[in-house]
Design an enzyme around this catalytic site. Structure first.
Site, PDB file in Angstrom:
ATOM      1  N   GLU A 166      -2.873 -10.427   4.075  1.00 38.18           N
ATOM      2  CA  GLU A 166      -3.612  -9.369   4.559  1.00 38.18           C
ATOM      3  C   GLU A 166      -3.369  -8.096   4.331  1.00 38.18           C
ATOM      4  OE1 GLU A 166      -3.773 -11.944   8.226  1.00 38.18           O
ATOM      5  OE2 GLU A 166      -5.750 -10.801   8.365  1.00 38.18           O
ATOM      6  N   SER A 199      -0.094 -16.690  16.884  1.00 39.70           N
ATOM      7  CA  SER A 199      -0.702 -15.850  17.964  1.00 39.70           C
ATOM      8  C   SER A 199      -0.161 -15.794  19.183  1.00 39.70           C
ATOM      9  CB  SER A 199      -2.145 -16.272  17.877  1.00 39.70           C
ATOM     10  OG  SER A 199      -2.745 -15.823  18.966  1.00 39.70           O
ATOM     11  N   LYS A 256      -2.061 -21.159  15.925  1.00 49.85           N
ATOM     12  CA  LYS A 256      -2.494 -20.297  14.868  1.00 49.85           C
ATOM     13  C   LYS A 256      -1.413 -19.967  13.835  1.00 49.85           C
ATOM     14  CE  LYS A 256      -5.459 -17.135  14.741  1.00 49.85           C
ATOM     15  NZ  LYS A 256      -6.861 -16.695  14.162  1.00 49.85           N
ATOM     16  N   LYS A 293       3.888  15.018  -3.551  1.00 51.88           N
ATOM     17  CA  LYS A 293       5.035  14.036  -3.550  1.00 51.88           C
ATOM     18  C   LYS A 293       4.818  13.042  -2.272  1.00 51.88           C
ATOM     19  CE  LYS A 293       8.102  17.675  -5.007  1.00 51.88           C
ATOM     20  NZ  LYS A 293       7.031  18.388  -4.837  1.00 51.88           N
ATOM     21  N   HIS A 329     -19.013 -16.812  -8.169  1.00 53.99           N
ATOM     22  CA  HIS A 329     -19.830 -16.612  -6.831  1.00 53.99           C
ATOM     23  C   HIS A 329     -19.243 -17.277  -5.852  1.00 53.99           C
ATOM     24  CE1 HIS A 329     -23.146 -15.312  -9.763  1.00 53.99           C
ATOM     25  NE2 HIS A 329     -22.826 -16.456 -10.127  1.00 53.99           N
TER      26      HIS A 329
HETATM   27  N1  ARG Z   1       9.254  22.567  -3.288  1.00 52.81           N
HETATM   28  C1  ARG Z   1       8.405  22.840  -4.033  1.00 52.81           C
HETATM   29  C2  ARG Z   1       7.361  22.006  -4.788  1.00 52.81           C
HETATM   30  O1  ARG Z   1       7.922  20.769  -4.333  1.00 52.81           O
HETATM   31  C3  ARG Z   1       9.394  23.205  -5.279  1.00 52.81           C
HETATM   32  C4  ARG Z   1       8.893  24.396  -6.305  1.00 52.81           C
HETATM   33  C5  ARG Z   1       8.524  25.782  -5.773  1.00 52.81           C
HETATM   34  N2  ARG Z   1       8.543  26.760  -6.581  1.00 52.81           N
HETATM   35  C6  ARG Z   1       7.943  28.152  -6.127  1.00 52.81           C
HETATM   36  N3  ARG Z   1       7.454  28.709  -7.105  1.00 52.81           N
HETATM   37  N4  ARG Z   1       7.758  28.126  -4.894  1.00 52.81           N
HETATM   38  O2  ARG Z   1       6.659  22.120  -5.574  1.00 52.81           O
END
Ligand code: ARG
Length: 480
Positions: free
Chosen positions: A291, A278, A284, A326, A157
């Site tokens: 952080e 600071s 500081k 991605k 705690h």
């Molecule tokens: N740039 C696409 C991706 O990152 C690649 C695959 C594209 N495939 C398609 N059937 N358009 O997913």
């Protein structure tokens, strides 16, 4: 101009907005190495099974090597019109080697291509993260070995609970990071299957050898179902969930560094290398790196959340939604890598203030449990009653404004006549930690043994427990 990769039936090119929303080259150019490795493995296999001539295959491989060199030299021009890394590489290959480039895409699709590239990328990222975790663990072990006997307050705690050693506290994170490493290793083992050759979704009529490309790319085996091969993104989700847990561990530790480095605690000093000043308050020293590590878990967990929501409800197999996997994953993996590096630097440089830690460990009657334990062991009093007697001793101390160590034997006897002078041996914080020799407990000898065990696990070399320095009150008998 219609697209030259698939423009046969298109009369016009895409709207500018279409191009903007559709293109991934702005971020997936990071996959160039994996993309080229996948293409070389594919072309080599196509030649081995008789689909490509040796001449075409050699031209393709040499051309791809050239493309890689151009990208690495920074002379490659990425084009948004070519959408993604796959088409940018292939288009440049065509410029370099001519028609043979058009044969590379036999028995493959961008769907299995991107699935392969991204698996390879995540696998590389996992290897980097696992190595970084091991480095941080070894740094913690090193610091723990220096602090096996350093007394600090242990908290529940965030209230003083019982004294522990600083080394024991640091080793707690070595355990957490060990589990993080295990989760990454598990994710790596499960992702290590080759989707290449699943083609668009249904497989291919060409006599391809998927085991051959699997071996060339370091995969354990080909994925067994072509629909699953192109549509699975579990490997990213699993990695991100393990990354979020690891980031959460770092966040907890970062929070402790922030607390410990405050003037009120003063348990540690962070180095100039990982703090900022600071512009207005000259005194500081702000723990900015800690952080930021504390905060990074937000975006890493956010990446997991974003991707699982993208994937939820998507019908098999590939949908363009999946291109959204991605950016979030790159950001999360980069963030975790940076956090691990910053944490390693901070741990290596921090200076413990042992006097402050010990002084803080003494306040709040932190050895009261030791008194109760003594009553159980030496006076054969049931624990519940011992707890009550100790409570009365604490009340007496509070009344007088002293610690348990300030009570005389007469004071003890006034509360319970069964107490004798041996009680004094268990009142110090050193005796308290030294007594906690149960497996996994905080006793310096345990911490030294655990640190040695981890050191040899991490380095592969035999390691001896560090010698325990005798400190004030240390070895004064534990439970007496
Ligand atoms: N740039 C696409 C991706 O990152 C690649 C695959 C594209 N495939 C398609 N059937 N358009 O997913």
């Amino acid at each position: 101009m219609s697209n030259r990769m698939w423009g046969g039936r298109f009369q016009s090119g895409p709207d500018a907005i279409m191009e903007e929303i559709n293109a991934s080259i702005g971020f997936d150019q990071r996959l160039y190495r994996q993309d080229i490795a996948g293409s070389i493995a594919h072309a080599t296999m196509l030649q081995e099974v008789g689909i490509l001539t040796a001449e075409d295959k050699d031209a393709i491989v040499a051309g791809l090597d050239h493309v890689r060199a151009e990208i690495e030299a920074g002379t490659f021009t990425f084009s948004r019109g070519l959408e993604d890394i796959h088409m940018n590489v292939e288009s440049r290959l065509k410029e370099l080697i001519g028609d043979a480039a058009g044969r590379l895409h036999t028995a493959r699709s961008r769907n299995d291509q991107v699935a392969t590239d991204f698996r390879l990328y995540v696998r590389d990222a996992l290897d980097t993260l696992m190595a970084q975790i091991s480095t941080l663990q070894l740094t913690l072990v090193q610091r723990a070995e220096e602090e096996v006997s350093t007394i600090m307050p242990g908290f529940t705690h965030l209230q003083n609970a019982q004294p522990v050693t600083f080394g024991h506290h640091l080793m707690a994170y070595v355990e957490m990071l060990g589990r993080d490493h295990g989760r990454f290793a598990d994710a790596r083992a499960r992702l290590n299957e080759n989707p290449l050759g699943s083609a668009a979704l249904a497989g291919t009529p060409y006599p391809i050898d998927r085991q051959m490309t699997a071996t060339a790319l370091g995969f354990d085996r080909p994925t067994a179902n072509s629909l699953d091969g192109v549509s699975d993104r579990d490997f990213v989700l699993e990695t991100l969930s393990a990354a979020a847990i690891c980031a959460m561990h770092l966040s907890r530790f970062a929070e402790e560094l922030v607390i410990w480095s405050s003037a009120q605690f003063g348990f540690i000093t962070l180095s100039d290398k990982f703090t900022t000043g600071s512009s207005i308050m000259p005194q500081k020293r702000n723990p900015d790196a800690a952080e930021l590590i504390r905060a990074k878990v937000g975006r890493i967990m956010g990446a997991f959340t974003a991707l699982i929501i993208v994937m939820k409800g998507l019908p098999l197999t590939y949908s363009k939604d999946m291109q959204e996997d991605k950016e979030v994953a790159f950001d999360a993996l980069d963030s975790l890598s940076l956090s691990l590096a910053a944490m390693t630097g901070m741990v290596a440089d921090l200076q413990p203030r042992r006097d402050r830690m010990r002084a803080s460990a003494v306040v709040g009657f932190s050895t009261a449990t030791d008194v109760a334990d003594w009553l159980v062991r030496q006076a054969n009093i049931p624990f519940r009653e011992a707890h009550h007697i100790t409570g009365r001793l604490v009340a007496l101390c509070e009344e007088r404004g002293i610690g348990l160590e300030g009570l005389t034997i007469e004071d003890f006897k006034s509360v319970d006549a069964r107490i004798d002078s041996r009680i004094h041996k268990v009142l110090s914080v050193e005796a308290s930690v030294a007594a906690r020799t149960s497996f996994g407990g905080t006793a310096p000898e345990n911490v030294a043994r655990e640190a040695a065990r981890w050191r040899s696990a991490l380095t592969g070399e035999a390691a001896e427990p560090v010698a325990i320095k005798r400190t004030r009150g240390h070895g004064e008998g534990g439970l007496g």
